[in-house]
Design a protein around this motif. Sequence first.
Motif, PDB file in Angstrom:
ATOM      1  N   ILE A 209      -0.021 -21.798  17.808  1.00  0.00           N
ATOM      2  CA  ILE A 209      -1.244 -21.258  17.204  1.00  0.00           C
ATOM      3  C   ILE A 209      -1.191 -19.737  17.313  1.00  0.00           C
ATOM      4  CG2 ILE A 209      -3.757 -21.255  17.190  1.00  0.00           C
ATOM      5  CD1 ILE A 209      -3.710 -23.877  18.753  1.00  0.00           C
ATOM      6  N   THR A 210      -1.353 -19.075  16.188  1.00  0.00           N
ATOM      7  CA  THR A 210      -1.390 -17.617  16.160  1.00  0.00           C
ATOM      8  C   THR A 210      -2.629 -17.174  15.404  1.00  0.00           C
ATOM      9  OG1 THR A 210       1.029 -17.537  16.099  1.00  0.00           O
ATOM     10  CG2 THR A 210      -0.147 -15.509  15.534  1.00  0.00           C
ATOM     11  N   ALA A 211      -3.376 -16.255  15.997  1.00  0.00           N
ATOM     12  CA  ALA A 211      -4.522 -15.657  15.315  1.00  0.00           C
ATOM     13  C   ALA A 211      -4.056 -14.413  14.576  1.00  0.00           C
ATOM     14  CB  ALA A 211      -5.603 -15.291  16.318  1.00  0.00           C
ATOM     15  N   TYR A 212      -4.411 -14.332  13.291  1.00  0.00           N
ATOM     16  CA  TYR A 212      -4.026 -13.186  12.469  1.00  0.00           C
ATOM     17  C   TYR A 212      -5.264 -12.455  11.968  1.00  0.00           C
ATOM     18  CZ  TYR A 212       0.891 -14.593  12.224  1.00  0.00           C
ATOM     19  OH  TYR A 212       2.197 -14.897  12.527  1.00  0.00           O
ATOM     20  N   PHE A 213      -5.158 -11.129  11.969  1.00  0.00           N
ATOM     21  CA  PHE A 213      -6.210 -10.271  11.430  1.00  0.00           C
ATOM     22  C   PHE A 213      -5.593  -9.329  10.393  1.00  0.00           C
ATOM     23  CE2 PHE A 213      -7.780 -11.646  15.510  1.00  0.00           C
ATOM     24  CZ  PHE A 213      -9.096 -11.987  15.222  1.00  0.00           C
ATOM     25  N   ARG A 214      -6.305  -9.185   9.275  1.00  0.00           N
ATOM     26  CA  ARG A 214      -5.849  -8.343   8.164  1.00  0.00           C
ATOM     27  C   ARG A 214      -7.065  -7.649   7.538  1.00  0.00           C
ATOM     28  NH1 ARG A 214      -3.871 -13.415   7.636  1.00  0.00           N
ATOM     29  NH2 ARG A 214      -1.601 -13.797   7.602  1.00  0.00           N
ATOM     30  N   PRO A 215      -7.608  -6.610   8.140  1.00  0.00           N
ATOM     31  CA  PRO A 215      -8.755  -5.931   7.518  1.00  0.00           C
ATOM     32  C   PRO A 215      -8.363  -5.277   6.204  1.00  0.00           C
ATOM     33  CG  PRO A 215      -7.916  -4.674   9.359  1.00  0.00           C
ATOM     34  CD  PRO A 215      -7.187  -5.984   9.396  1.00  0.00           C
ATOM     35  N   LEU A 216      -9.337  -5.131   5.320  1.00  0.00           N
ATOM     36  CA  LEU A 216      -9.062  -4.636   3.976  1.00  0.00           C
ATOM     37  C   LEU A 216      -9.201  -3.124   3.868  1.00  0.00           C
ATOM     38  CD1 LEU A 216     -10.908  -7.329   1.821  1.00  0.00           C
ATOM     39  CD2 LEU A 216      -8.446  -7.134   2.234  1.00  0.00           C
ATOM     40  N   LEU A 217      -8.386  -2.544   3.003  1.00  0.00           N
ATOM     41  CA  LEU A 217      -8.521  -1.151   2.593  1.00  0.00           C
ATOM     42  C   LEU A 217      -9.471  -1.082   1.396  1.00  0.00           C
ATOM     43  CD1 LEU A 217      -4.796  -0.044   2.881  1.00  0.00           C
ATOM     44  CD2 LEU A 217      -6.707   0.883   4.211  1.00  0.00           C
ATOM     45  N   PRO A 218      -9.965   0.114   1.070  1.00  0.00           N
ATOM     46  CA  PRO A 218     -10.944   0.204  -0.022  1.00  0.00           C
ATOM     47  C   PRO A 218     -10.366   0.051  -1.424  1.00  0.00           C
ATOM     48  CG  PRO A 218     -10.492   2.373   0.897  1.00  0.00           C
ATOM     49  CD  PRO A 218      -9.838   1.381   1.803  1.00  0.00           C
ATOM     50  N   SER A 219      -9.035   0.186  -1.581  1.00  0.00           N
ATOM     51  CA  SER A 219      -8.467   0.127  -2.934  1.00  0.00           C
ATOM     52  C   SER A 219      -6.994  -0.249  -2.887  1.00  0.00           C
ATOM     53  CB  SER A 219      -8.610   1.494  -3.614  1.00  0.00           C
ATOM     54  OG  SER A 219      -7.758   2.442  -2.992  1.00  0.00           O
ATOM     55  N   VAL A 220      -6.499  -0.713  -4.030  1.00  0.00           N
ATOM     56  CA  VAL A 220      -5.058  -0.997  -4.158  1.00  0.00           C
ATOM     57  C   VAL A 220      -4.271   0.300  -4.073  1.00  0.00           C
ATOM     58  CG1 VAL A 220      -3.271  -1.972  -5.649  1.00  0.00           C
ATOM     59  CG2 VAL A 220      -5.516  -3.070  -5.510  1.00  0.00           C
ATOM     60  N   ALA A 221      -4.828   1.395  -4.596  1.00  0.00           N
ATOM     61  CA  ALA A 221      -4.146   2.684  -4.523  1.00  0.00           C
ATOM     62  C   ALA A 221      -3.880   3.070  -3.069  1.00  0.00           C
ATOM     63  CB  ALA A 221      -4.972   3.766  -5.234  1.00  0.00           C
ATOM     64  N   ALA A 222      -4.859   2.883  -2.199  1.00  0.00           N
ATOM     65  CA  ALA A 222      -4.665   3.176  -0.781  1.00  0.00           C
ATOM     66  C   ALA A 222      -3.614   2.247  -0.172  1.00  0.00           C
ATOM     67  CB  ALA A 222      -5.988   3.046  -0.038  1.00  0.00           C
ATOM     68  N   TRP A 223      -3.659   0.992  -0.547  1.00  0.00           N
ATOM     69  CA  TRP A 223      -2.712  -0.014  -0.065  1.00  0.00           C
ATOM     70  C   TRP A 223      -1.271   0.377  -0.393  1.00  0.00           C
ATOM     71  CZ3 TRP A 223       0.305  -3.516  -3.077  1.00  0.00           C
ATOM     72  CH2 TRP A 223       0.813  -4.654  -2.404  1.00  0.00           C
ATOM     73  N   LEU A 224      -1.060   0.922  -1.588  1.00  0.00           N
ATOM     74  CA  LEU A 224       0.296   1.235  -2.028  1.00  0.00           C
ATOM     75  C   LEU A 224       0.762   2.609  -1.552  1.00  0.00           C
ATOM     76  CD1 LEU A 224       2.612   0.047  -3.770  1.00  0.00           C
ATOM     77  CD2 LEU A 224       1.776   1.469  -5.628  1.00  0.00           C
ATOM     78  N   THR A 225      -0.131   3.573  -1.457  1.00  0.00           N
ATOM     79  CA  THR A 225       0.296   4.948  -1.239  1.00  0.00           C
ATOM     80  C   THR A 225       0.156   5.441   0.183  1.00  0.00           C
ATOM     81  OG1 THR A 225      -1.874   5.808  -1.876  1.00  0.00           O
ATOM     82  CG2 THR A 225      -0.258   5.541  -3.626  1.00  0.00           C
TER      83      THR A 225
END
Length: 250
Positions: free
Chosen positions: A232-248
């Motif tokens: 069992i593994t707990a995973y966390f992945r909070p979101l960024l405000p935009s795809v642009a931020a995600w990529l750059t």
Amino acid sequence: MVTADPGWRRIGPDPAIAAWAAAALPQARAAIAASPEPWRCGGTWFVGVDALPNGPDGGMGGVAFPWSALPLAPQPLHRGQLSTVVPGYPQPSPDEGAAAFGFRLRRDAAHLDGLLAVGPDRQRMVKEPHAWILGLPLTDCGAGAAPLVVWEGSAEVMRDGLRRAFAGTDPDLWDQVDVTAAYKAARAEVFRACRRVELPARPGEALLLHRLIVHGVAPWAEGAAAPAEGRITAYFRPLLPSVAAWLTEP
């Protein structure tokens, strides 16, 4: 091979992480047992998205989330995923075709988080631009118990490939761009150029992944040690405000 920035980091063992994992495990067991979600891969994998009943502060059973042990700024958290794998993973299942099952066996179902299959043609689009991926093991398992797998250096390969898919498009519309072809081409380059690494981990440790790293889950090795509930593994992945931020962003 591409290895300049591996794109992952092992943290611990650390007492704060261990205390959180120990407090989270009983609630994780109860959540898995009570969930109506069907197990996938012939009953060997519980996906467990949003299954951990933590609050926004991440605390469990009166134990604070271990921000003090992590190279991350404290922030509100979503309910954790409880990815759970048991011996025999993976098995064929009616909801997965032969090609997909073969890819799961040969390539660990390697994927990039954040891309969803949209519409009848299942076009891949970036709909969940995560900031990072944090895995916190809750059960003590041997190295062969279907560990997390990463392709070192793959984050930059994927970034370069997806940049080409978005070229000429308004960044505000990047979440509507079909990146299927670019994603598959970049992932194929990852398999050619990047080193596959298995990352077994135990309670008290944390695995921090770059959001653009290609990763998956290895098949369960025969005889791998694990408790009755599996890994069992707990995973966390909070979101960024935009795809642009995600990529750059770095």
